[in-house]
Design a protein around this motif. Structure first.
Motif, PDB file in Angstrom:
ATOM      1  N   ASN A 172       0.848  -1.192   0.000  1.00  0.00           N
ATOM      2  CA  ASN A 172       0.000   0.000   0.000  1.00  0.00           C
ATOM      3  C   ASN A 172       0.879   1.236   0.000  1.00  0.00           C
ATOM      4  OD1 ASN A 172      -1.835   2.014   0.592  1.00  0.00           O
ATOM      5  ND2 ASN A 172      -3.163   0.562   1.657  1.00  0.00           N
ATOM      6  N   MET A 173       0.638   2.112  -0.948  1.00  0.00           N
ATOM      7  CA  MET A 173       1.518   3.270  -1.085  1.00  0.00           C
ATOM      8  C   MET A 173       1.168   4.400  -0.118  1.00  0.00           C
ATOM      9  SD  MET A 173       3.964   2.911  -3.084  1.00  0.00           S
ATOM     10  CE  MET A 173       4.467   4.591  -3.400  1.00  0.00           C
ATOM     11  N   SER A 174       0.018   4.284   0.551  1.00  0.00           N
ATOM     12  CA  SER A 174      -0.474   5.457   1.265  1.00  0.00           C
ATOM     13  C   SER A 174       0.485   5.910   2.369  1.00  0.00           C
ATOM     14  CB  SER A 174      -1.843   5.165   1.864  1.00  0.00           C
ATOM     15  OG  SER A 174      -1.799   3.931   2.537  1.00  0.00           O
ATOM     16  N   LEU A 175       1.070   4.949   3.108  1.00  0.00           N
ATOM     17  CA  LEU A 175       1.958   5.365   4.190  1.00  0.00           C
ATOM     18  C   LEU A 175       3.226   5.995   3.643  1.00  0.00           C
ATOM     19  CD1 LEU A 175       1.664   2.579   6.856  1.00  0.00           C
ATOM     20  CD2 LEU A 175       0.566   4.776   6.742  1.00  0.00           C
ATOM     21  N   GLU A 176       3.749   5.406   2.556  1.00  0.00           N
ATOM     22  CA  GLU A 176       4.941   6.010   1.950  1.00  0.00           C
ATOM     23  C   GLU A 176       4.632   7.426   1.494  1.00  0.00           C
ATOM     24  OE1 GLU A 176       4.133   2.967   1.645  1.00  0.00           O
ATOM     25  OE2 GLU A 176       5.863   1.650   1.494  1.00  0.00           O
ATOM     26  N   LEU A 177       3.440   7.568   0.934  1.00  0.00           N
ATOM     27  CA  LEU A 177       3.033   8.890   0.457  1.00  0.00           C
ATOM     28  C   LEU A 177       2.989   9.883   1.626  1.00  0.00           C
ATOM     29  CD1 LEU A 177       2.076  10.192  -2.185  1.00  0.00           C
ATOM     30  CD2 LEU A 177      -0.265   9.819  -1.401  1.00  0.00           C
ATOM     31  N   LEU A 178       2.372   9.428   2.716  1.00  0.00           N
ATOM     32  CA  LEU A 178       2.268  10.286   3.898  1.00  0.00           C
ATOM     33  C   LEU A 178       3.656  10.654   4.401  1.00  0.00           C
ATOM     34  CD1 LEU A 178       0.634  11.540   6.159  1.00  0.00           C
ATOM     35  CD2 LEU A 178       0.497   9.331   7.253  1.00  0.00           C
ATOM     36  N   LEU A 179       4.548   9.683   4.371  1.00  0.00           N
ATOM     37  CA  LEU A 179       5.902   9.923   4.866  1.00  0.00           C
ATOM     38  C   LEU A 179       6.680  10.828   3.918  1.00  0.00           C
ATOM     39  CD1 LEU A 179       8.011   9.275   6.954  1.00  0.00           C
ATOM     40  CD2 LEU A 179       8.538   7.180   5.738  1.00  0.00           C
ATOM     41  N   ALA A 180       6.458  10.616   2.621  1.00  0.00           N
ATOM     42  CA  ALA A 180       7.281  11.337   1.651  1.00  0.00           C
ATOM     43  C   ALA A 180       6.832  12.779   1.471  1.00  0.00           C
ATOM     44  CB  ALA A 180       7.242  10.612   0.304  1.00  0.00           C
ATOM     45  N   THR A 181       5.535  13.044   1.681  1.00  0.00           N
ATOM     46  CA  THR A 181       5.011  14.384   1.391  1.00  0.00           C
ATOM     47  C   THR A 181       5.817  15.494   2.075  1.00  0.00           C
ATOM     48  OG1 THR A 181       2.868  13.324   1.322  1.00  0.00           O
ATOM     49  CG2 THR A 181       2.902  15.723   1.244  1.00  0.00           C
ATOM     50  N   PRO A 182       6.028  15.445   3.372  1.00  0.00           N
ATOM     51  CA  PRO A 182       6.771  16.553   3.980  1.00  0.00           C
ATOM     52  C   PRO A 182       8.197  16.657   3.468  1.00  0.00           C
ATOM     53  CG  PRO A 182       6.294  14.843   5.597  1.00  0.00           C
ATOM     54  CD  PRO A 182       5.535  14.493   4.382  1.00  0.00           C
ATOM     55  N   PHE A 183       8.834  15.520   3.172  1.00  0.00           N
ATOM     56  CA  PHE A 183      10.222  15.622   2.704  1.00  0.00           C
ATOM     57  C   PHE A 183      10.274  16.262   1.333  1.00  0.00           C
ATOM     58  CE2 PHE A 183      10.860  12.321   5.929  1.00  0.00           C
ATOM     59  CZ  PHE A 183      11.935  12.884   6.579  1.00  0.00           C
ATOM     60  N   ILE A 184       9.401  15.774   0.442  1.00  0.00           N
ATOM     61  CA  ILE A 184       9.360  16.375  -0.893  1.00  0.00           C
ATOM     62  C   ILE A 184       8.955  17.846  -0.770  1.00  0.00           C
ATOM     63  CG2 ILE A 184       8.186  16.312  -3.113  1.00  0.00           C
ATOM     64  CD1 ILE A 184       7.788  13.265  -2.549  1.00  0.00           C
ATOM     65  N   GLY A 185       7.971  18.064   0.091  1.00  0.00           N
ATOM     66  CA  GLY A 185       7.505  19.433   0.301  1.00  0.00           C
ATOM     67  C   GLY A 185       8.633  20.313   0.785  1.00  0.00           C
ATOM     68  N   GLY A 186       9.459  19.795   1.676  1.00  0.00           N
ATOM     69  CA  GLY A 186      10.579  20.567   2.205  1.00  0.00           C
ATOM     70  C   GLY A 186      11.515  20.992   1.097  1.00  0.00           C
ATOM     71  N   LEU A 187      11.862  20.042   0.246  1.00  0.00           N
ATOM     72  CA  LEU A 187      12.773  20.367  -0.850  1.00  0.00           C
ATOM     73  C   LEU A 187      12.134  21.392  -1.789  1.00  0.00           C
ATOM     74  CD1 LEU A 187      14.193  16.844  -1.643  1.00  0.00           C
ATOM     75  CD2 LEU A 187      15.405  18.793  -0.656  1.00  0.00           C
ATOM     76  N   LEU A 188      10.870  21.171  -2.139  1.00  0.00           N
ATOM     77  CA  LEU A 188      10.201  22.095  -3.043  1.00  0.00           C
ATOM     78  C   LEU A 188      10.111  23.486  -2.433  1.00  0.00           C
ATOM     79  CD1 LEU A 188       7.297  19.997  -4.589  1.00  0.00           C
ATOM     80  CD2 LEU A 188       9.358  20.862  -5.702  1.00  0.00           C
ATOM     81  N   THR A 189       9.869  23.512  -1.128  1.00  0.00           N
ATOM     82  CA  THR A 189       9.803  24.803  -0.452  1.00  0.00           C
ATOM     83  C   THR A 189      11.129  25.538  -0.569  1.00  0.00           C
ATOM     84  OG1 THR A 189       8.299  23.821   1.103  1.00  0.00           O
ATOM     85  CG2 THR A 189       9.267  25.899   1.743  1.00  0.00           C
ATOM     86  N   TYR A 190      12.196  24.782  -0.381  1.00  0.00           N
ATOM     87  CA  TYR A 190      13.526  25.391  -0.471  1.00  0.00           C
ATOM     88  C   TYR A 190      13.752  25.968  -1.851  1.00  0.00           C
ATOM     89  CZ  TYR A 190      18.495  25.991   0.149  1.00  0.00           C
ATOM     90  OH  TYR A 190      19.734  26.528   0.250  1.00  0.00           O
ATOM     91  N   ILE A 191      13.374  25.164  -2.863  1.00  0.00           N
ATOM     92  CA  ILE A 191      13.561  25.633  -4.234  1.00  0.00           C
ATOM     93  C   ILE A 191      12.626  26.809  -4.509  1.00  0.00           C
ATOM     94  CG2 ILE A 191      13.348  24.976  -6.655  1.00  0.00           C
ATOM     95  CD1 ILE A 191      13.942  22.057  -5.601  1.00  0.00           C
TER      96      ILE A 191
END
Lengths: 630, 295, 367, 170
Positions: free
Chosen positions: A2-21
């Motif tokens: 199930n991808m949902s937990l990975e998605l939940l986990l990955a969102t803030p990290f990806i979000g962090g990088l995107l925010t930086y950019i």
């Protein structure tokens, strides 16, 4: 899978990088990205809320599976993490505006999101490697967050990271020991191994892991980093640290006590006192000491954030005390208090942050009389302190009440007395907080202070509403807690939406009745009050001064040393200061470190080269010997 | 239903009447101890009503005005939780432990209001009040725990019921009862614990800026306060009562003994008061607690 | 950081013994500095006296110190007598002694009530001030006034005692001696009293001498000095009395000293009544007061008040009015040289108690 | 009918006020010397519902016990203005009336009711406790009949009082 937990986990990290950019484009892009991604995380969290995922493999390391899993307790902590993070980020938008350097701000938002992601990872972890990995990410990113706060925060951050590293090493050793025995770090495997291994081994595991969690949860005597770190960190970071981050320690304790080794197991391998395993009993005492001593220290503080930081130590003491009781009521109380503390402590830190934002000082004796200038912040703070003091009908009361009842049922009277003392002591310091900031005489330099902008108010209001709702309807949280505790083998406790009926506890509690009767009597008293002639508003300088005239120049405000007379009473207790003992050690370590550092870091390139060679050789040897270092 | 509503309205009124009657009697008895004639017996009623009909009232802000109101609201709430002669409204909604906190609501509301009066005298008074509260709370908590363990319940109605037929806690746990009596002094701010309002030191402390109807409300809340503290003592140690007259007589006995000691003691300094409470009453209460535990 | 704040004790404050203000700066609840603020009772006595005849001044001087007015009359009378070289009759001397000691008794009973009041024991205040009132009745018997007697005047006393007055005094003394036992039981032997006063507001022997303390403060610090003994006036040289001393110099010692002095005074009145000549003039022959002629010269007359040395410095230029009068009240010294120093480091709870313990009398400070 | 009830309310209020008179604890002059005997066990003022209270907000009566010098006058006015209506002033002794023995002193205010409205004077130096109690009884009668209206006069003639105060205090 199930991808949902990975998605939940990955969102803030990806979000962090995107925010930086995004920060490189424009500051508003950055702000919107930060808010958006934390909102997204919260959204995902609520989408999956209260569904159970078992063993979601997302990778492997050293042949050990890396697993994400959930249970209702996980969702309780995820709720805390995601919602408080969102509120903190919203609060940051205005609060951190004064920061000139955009690069610093870009990385600030990135780190906020990373911390959120790391904490989600900790909570979701289904094995110790994942747990440890995200634990370290959390420690380091939060360290960077703390040092944003200015010059003093560097020292505080240094202290924090040193103690975190010590805790992490202890944990690492424990994990290594488990791995050497079990060759797997997935929770059920670990639990199985622990139940089969010798008591000494188990106890060592508990102690080593416990040190790591105790440092993070700041249970005395491992608390010394907290007052500095939490008070020196930027205002929006403090709620994250105090409200959420130290709960990770509590979560860790919950996992080792009841996840890795069930209460039965603990009872079998060690003697019991008051039907509590001796190790847990010691933890209870440490928690109770944290409660009392931190309360005493909080009473004596002159700095608003430091006061709240000490209060955090005291409150986390209740959480740990509840968790360590081992009875369903106590553990439920502890978990509920973790939620409640996250809510009201974040609220308090945000309110104090709002005051700092407008006045630029957090020194209690410089403030005063702000109630007329910042009424909304005042209301938020008052709700927070009522909850913190554990006065009905707000949420802090219910969870404390559960812990008291649990202790009373177990006849652990001395712990109960200490818990009570900490709670009455809380009246003293919370009143000090509200009095010194908002009541008393308004100083002239704060004549033009306004209430904070709406973006800073929204987070506070959300938390105020949460405080009231969880206070009057404790059943909302108990649904999750009881369901989760069933999975860990606890007997269910009787509860309903409004409180606890007679039977499961020694007394009954129905908060809605308390709240409604209080409300009715308040309204009745108010109407009665309004019947009589109206009152005329007078200025603060038209005041009794034994016949003299109060002028703005006169220092006519009692704030410094508010409990000086009480300080004289408790002075003997603090003759032996824990802080001082630590300082001796830190000094000794500095001298020692300086001496050897110079021998290691010689500044010579050849020396460094030789180090690299040595490390690479050892690593190669290890690989050649079969991939096992131990 | 009608009966419930009648009780809901009646209970606070009865509590207020009892508290007020004690205020009246106190002034008369104190006067006699001081070799005076004393005021007319209904003098406190005149005082309260006069304050309420003052033409002019001042306020330092909303919180200042809310202080006395919260004080009364908290007191009324507490009245419902204390079994009063046979009927008890809300003892099923909150137990003894909850009551300890509920009793603090009024004081904290009052403290907020007094803090808003922007007067250091008031601030010192509150600082003293909270410190004193912290002082007497330790022995109070210990005796409450002893009583709860003695009867295996924290429900006040059950505790009262368990003491039926003269099997009072006073006889079974005399040490706790003595400590409870000493704690009641502090809770009521009687001599030697009238540190909070000490006129010679802080000019009536928290009440320094209160006048007119605000002060009238504070006096009303004080009447409630007297009722609550003494009724709690009677319920915990003297077995409550099944009818209001006996309840009143028991309360009166406790109050009368209190005044007798009250007028011959100078006041403590605040830190000495806390030290006192944390020394002898605490030790005695702990002994009593250990007796309960061993039994 | 605002560490300290200011607080006013007085003028409208129960903690101040009269219309006087004390501005204290506090840190927490500890006094950092204390500053007396006088002038609320300034009536310009010394100036007013220069504009009035000697006999007119009689009406003015008792009002210098309200709780114990008679010492002013005695000191003033002694100063005038000294300037004129008049010797007063024997009986007048005894009557003066009795009146002065009775005034001292009245003062100390009131003081005891004040001290108990600052410590929160209002019962004793009610008792002792009520008992003091009977002493005022005795004054009222001989001169018709309760507070301002204007009874002692240059040359002796204004008129002879009323018949049977001595007996009423003796019965009052018997009554008060019985009451003193009650006072001791309720207050001075009370554990709480010791607890509150031991070690508070200490004035050591050296400090007392250096700062110019007189009266009970000096005696409590261990110096047996008393104007009645060292430089006897009225009939004190014929009476047998001890000067009590203690060594600690704290508030407790001062209270005890005053308690002994109170008993001393009662005994002295008894002695004086016994030794007093039953008949004889009570006033020396004086010139017509309105044309009052006082020869040129200057003098300083002092008496022992309840607070310490109380003196009148007077310069006469030979006319009907004094050329210059200066009053030395004990309270002024006690307030501005002692209290301001002693209060530093005290707790707020002890401030008003310290003031009463040092016996600060505001009208005497301001004049 | 409505006016009638208002009238009745006033009567009741006055009845309550006269039975509970709190005086402020401010010894402005030497007349305060006779207050302790009046308050304490021998004369016991509390019989009439009179009691000393501490702050200006709590009190109903301001006693000007004797002479007022300029420095005190400033404080007395502060205190008086801080008191809550209805408030009453009693001038104590001959000094408050006309300066008394201090008629020629530069520091003393000669006539009290030029600065604050006095409802009642007690003559004498000093007035005896009996006189004080009799004055209080008289004040009670005045309050009962609604004649003790000093606070109203002060509001009505504020300009006059302020002018006089300004002349002295500067």
């Amino acid at each position: 899978m199930n991808m949902s937990l990975e998605l939940l986990l990955a969102t803030p990290f990806i979000g962090g990088l995107l925010t930086y950019i995004g920060g490189k484009v424009h500051r508003w892009v950055r702000n919107i990205f930060a808010v958006l991604f934390s909102l997204l995380t919260l959204g995902e969290m609520s989408l999956f809320y209260n569904t159970t995922f078992k063993g979601d493999v997302w990778g492997s390391l050293f042949g050990s599976k890396l697993i994400l899993q959930t249970n209702p307790i996980t969702w309780l902590f995820l709720l805390i993490v995601t919602s408080i993070s969102l509120l903190v980020i919203v609060f940051s938008v205005d609060d951190m505006k004064h920061e000139e350097d955009h690069i610093v701000l870009d990385s600030y938002y990135m780190q906020l999101l990373f911390v959120e992601g790391a904490m989600i990872g900790i909570v979701l972890a289904g094995d110790l490697i994942t747990f440890f990995m995200f634990w370290e990410i959390m420690s380091w990113t939060s360290y960077f967050l703390i040092v944003h706060g200015g010059k003093k925060s560097m020292d505080a951050g240094y202290k924090y990271i040193i103690m975190s590293i010590i805790g992490a090493y202890a944990m690492f050793v424990a994990i290594a020991m488990i791995y050497s025995k079990a060759h797997s770090l997935v929770y059920p495997d670990v639990a199985l191994v622990l139940s089969q291994s010798s008591p000494t081994f188990t106890i060592w595991i508990i102690i080593l892991l416990g040190v790591g969690f105790f440092v993070k949860a700041a249970v005395m005597p491992l608390h010394t980093w907290l007052p500095d770190a939490h008070s020196e960190a930027p205002s929006p970071v403090s709620p994250l640290l105090s409200g959420v981050l130290i709960k990770m320690g509590a979560y860790g304790l919950f996992i080792i006590f009841y996840g890795l080794m069930s209460a039965n197991l603990a009872k079998n391998i060690m003697p019991s006192i008051f039907s509590t395993p001796v190790l847990l009993y010691i933890v209870q005492w440490l928690a109770a000491l944290s409660i009392v001593l931190a309360t005493f220290l909080a009473i004596m503080q002159e700095d608003a954030k430091r006061l709240l930081a000490y209060s955090s130590i005291s409150q986390i003491g209740y959480v740990v005390l509840g968790l360590a009781t081992g009875t369903s009521l106590g553990v439920a109380g502890g978990l509920f208090h973790a939620l409640n503390h996250a809510i009201f402590k974040s609220l308090l830190f945000l309110a104090v942050g709002a005051v700092i934002y407008r006045t630029g000082t957090r020194n209690l004796s410089d403030l005063g009389g702000l109630v007329k200038k910042m009424p909304f912040t005042f209301v938020a703070l008052v709700v927070g302190i009522i909850a913190l003091a554990g006065v009905p009908p707000l949420n802090g009361f219910v969870s404390k009440w559960m812990i008291y009842e649990a202790l009373l049922q177990k006849k652990e009277v001395f712990l109960l007395i200490m818990a009570f003392v900490g709670s009455t002591g809380a009246f003293l310091y919370v009143y000090r907080l509200v009095h010194s900031i908002f009541l008393g005489q308004l100083s002239q330099k704060h004549e033009n202070v306004k209430d904070v902008p709406i973006l800073m108010q929204i987070p506070m209001w959300v938390l105020v509403i949460a405080t009231v709702i969880y206070g009057i309807f404790p059943g909302l949280a108990m649904d999750v807690i009881v369901k989760g505790m069933k999975m860990f083998g606890f007997a269910p406790i009787a509860y309903n939406l409004y409180g606890f009926p007679q039977g499961s506890t020694m007394g009954a509690l129905k908060v809605i009745n308390i709240a409604s009767v209080l409300m009715i009597s308040f309204v009745v008293a108010w109407i009665f009050f309004l019947l009589f002639s109206k009152s005329r508003k007078v200025s603060q300088y038209d005041n009794y001064a034994a016949g003299q005239v109060v002028t703005p120049e006169l220092k006519y405000n009692y704030s410094f040393g508010f409990y000086m007379s009480f300080g004289r009473v408790i002075k003997p207790i603090f003759k032996i200061s824990i802080e001082r003992i630590y300082n001796y050690w830190v000094d000794a370590a500095k001298i020692f470190g300086d001496y050897y550092m110079r021998r290691v870091y010689t500044g010579n390139l050849e020396t460094y080269n030789s180090y690299i060679v040595i490390v690479v050789t050892i690593a190669a040897a290890a690989v050649l010997l079969g991939g096992k270092i131990w | 239903m009608v009966k419930m509503i009648l009780i809901a309205i009646g209970a606070p009124l009865v509590a207020f009447a009892i508290g007020l009657s004690f205020m009246m009697i106190k002034r008369k008895i104190v006067a006699r101890i001081q070799r005076r004639y004393g005021p007319t017996i209904i003098q406190p009623i005149y005082d309260v009503l006069k304050l309420l009909v003052k033409e002019d009232n001042i306020s330092h802000g909303v919180i200042f005005s809310l202080g006395p109101i919260i004080a009364i609201a908290g007191s009324i709430l507490a009245v419902f939780f204390i079994p009063m002669a046979g009927f008890s409204m809300l003892t099923g909604s909150g137990d003894l432990i909850a009551l300890l906190y509920i009793m603090a609501i009024g004081s904290l509301g009052m403290a907020l209001g007094a803090g808003d009066s922007a007067n250091p005298n008031a601030s010192i008074g509150i600082s003293r009040a909270l410190t004193l509260m912290f002082g007497y709370d330790l022995p109070l908590v210990i005796i409450v725990i002893s009583v709860a363990l003695q009867y295996h319940t924290t429900n006040l109605s059950d505790i009262v019921a368990a003491q039926a037929n003269g099997n009072w806690t006073l006889w079974t746990l005399p040490l706790s009862a003595i400590v409870g009596f000493v704690v009641t002094y502090g809770a009521l701010g009687e001599h030697p614990f009238d540190i909070v309002t000490a006129p010679h030191e802080v000019a009536t402390g928290p009440m320094v800026e209160y006048g007119g109807k605000h002060l009238g409300f504070l006096m009303i809340s004080h009447a409630f306060h007297i009722y609550i503290e003494i009724a709690l003592f009677v319920d915990l140690f003297l077995g409550g009562a099944s009818n209001i007259l006996i309840f009143y007589l028991k309360m009166f006995a406790v109050f009368f003994i209190m005044i007798m000691f009250d007028e011959v003691l100078p006041r403590f300094k605040i830190d000495d008061a806390v030290r006192f409470y944390w020394k002898w009453p605490t030790v005695v209460a702990l002994i009593s607690l250990i007796i309960v535990l061993v039994k | 950081m605002n560490k300290s704040y200011e607080l006013f004790i007085g003028p409208n404050h129960p903690g101040i013994p009269g219309n006087f203000s004390l501005k204290i700066e506090l840190e927490g609840d500890t006094v950092v500095s204390a500053k007396g603020d006088p002038g609320y009772l300034h009536r310009a006595f010394e100036k007013a006296m220069e504009g009035r005849y000697y006999i007119q001044n009689l009406a003015l001087i008792p009002r210098i110190c309200v709780p114990e007015p008679d010492i002013n009359e005695a000191a003033y009378a002694m100063a005038v007598e000294d300037l004129m070289g008049v010797e007063i009759p024997e009986r007048a001397k005894y009557i003066r002694t009795i009146v002065l000691e009775l005034a001292r008794v009245a003062n100390y009973t009131m003081w005891l009530g004040g001290l108990a009041g600052t410590l929160g024991l209002y019962t004793l205040a009610q008792w002792s001030i009520g008992d003091r009132d009977y002493a005022l009745d005795l004054f009222s018997d001989i001169c018709g006034a309760r507070v301002y007697h204007m009874y002692i005047w240059p040359g002796g006393v204004r008129r002879d005692l009323t018949p049977g007055w001595e007996d009423s005094v003796l019965s009052y003394i018997r009554y008060l001696k019985n009451r003193l036992i009650d006072y001791d039981n309720i207050f001075l032997k009370n554990v709480m009293f010791k607890y509150r006063t031991k070690g508070i507001a200490v004035v050591t022997k050296e400090q007392a001498i250096e700062w110019g303390a007189t009266g009970p403060i000096l005696k409590a610090a261990g110096v047996a000095q008393d104007v009645r003994k060292d430089d006897p006036y009225a009939a004190y040289e014929y009476l047998d009395f001890e000067i009590p001393t203690l060594t600690d110099g704290d508030s407790w010692s001062r209270a005890m000293i005053r308690r002994w002095e109170l008993e001393n005074s009662l005994n002295m009145i008894e002695q004086a009544i016994k030794k007093m000549p039953k008949k004889g003039p009570v006033c020396a022959k004086m010139p017509n007061p309105l044309k009052g002629y006082v020869p040129e010269g200057e003098t300083y007359a002092k008496v022992e008040s309840a607070r310490g040395e109380h003196g009148f410095y007077m310069v006469s230029d030979g006319t009907g009015k004094p050329y210059r009068v200066a009053v030395r009240g004990a309270s002024h010294t006690h307030m501005f040289t002692i209290a301001e120093k002693v209060l530093v480091g005290q707790r707020l709870a002890d401030v008003s108690h310290t003031l009463v313990s040092l016996d600060i009398c505001p009208p005497e400070i301001d004049r | 009918m409505e006016r009638m009830t208002e009238e009745q309310v006033k009567t009741i209020a006055n009845m309550l006020r006269k039975r509970s008179l709190w005086m402020i604890h401010y010894c402005t002059g030497c007349g305060a010397m006779e207050l302790p005997p009046t308050m304490t066990s021998r004369y016991d003022m509390e019989r009439f519902g009179l009691a000393p209270y501490v702050t200006s907000r709590q009190a109903d009566i301001l006693l000007i016990t004797g002479y007022l010098n300029v420095k005190t006058l400033r404080r007395v006015i502060t205190v008086y203005e801080q008191m809550l209506d209805p408030k009453y002033v009693i001038g104590f002794g001959s000094c408050a009336l006309n300066g008394g023995v201090y008629w020629d002193s530069y520091a003393v205010i000669k006539q009290l009711d030029r600065y604050i409205p006095a409802d009642l004077y007690i003559a004498g130096c000093m007035p005896r406790p009996e006189a004080i109690i009799s004055a209080f009884r008289h004040l009670m009668e005045l309050i009962d009949s609604g004649k003790a209206d000093g606070y109203k006069r002060y509001k009505r003639n504020l300009a006059y009082y302020k002018e006089n105060q300004r002349k002295v205090l500067g």
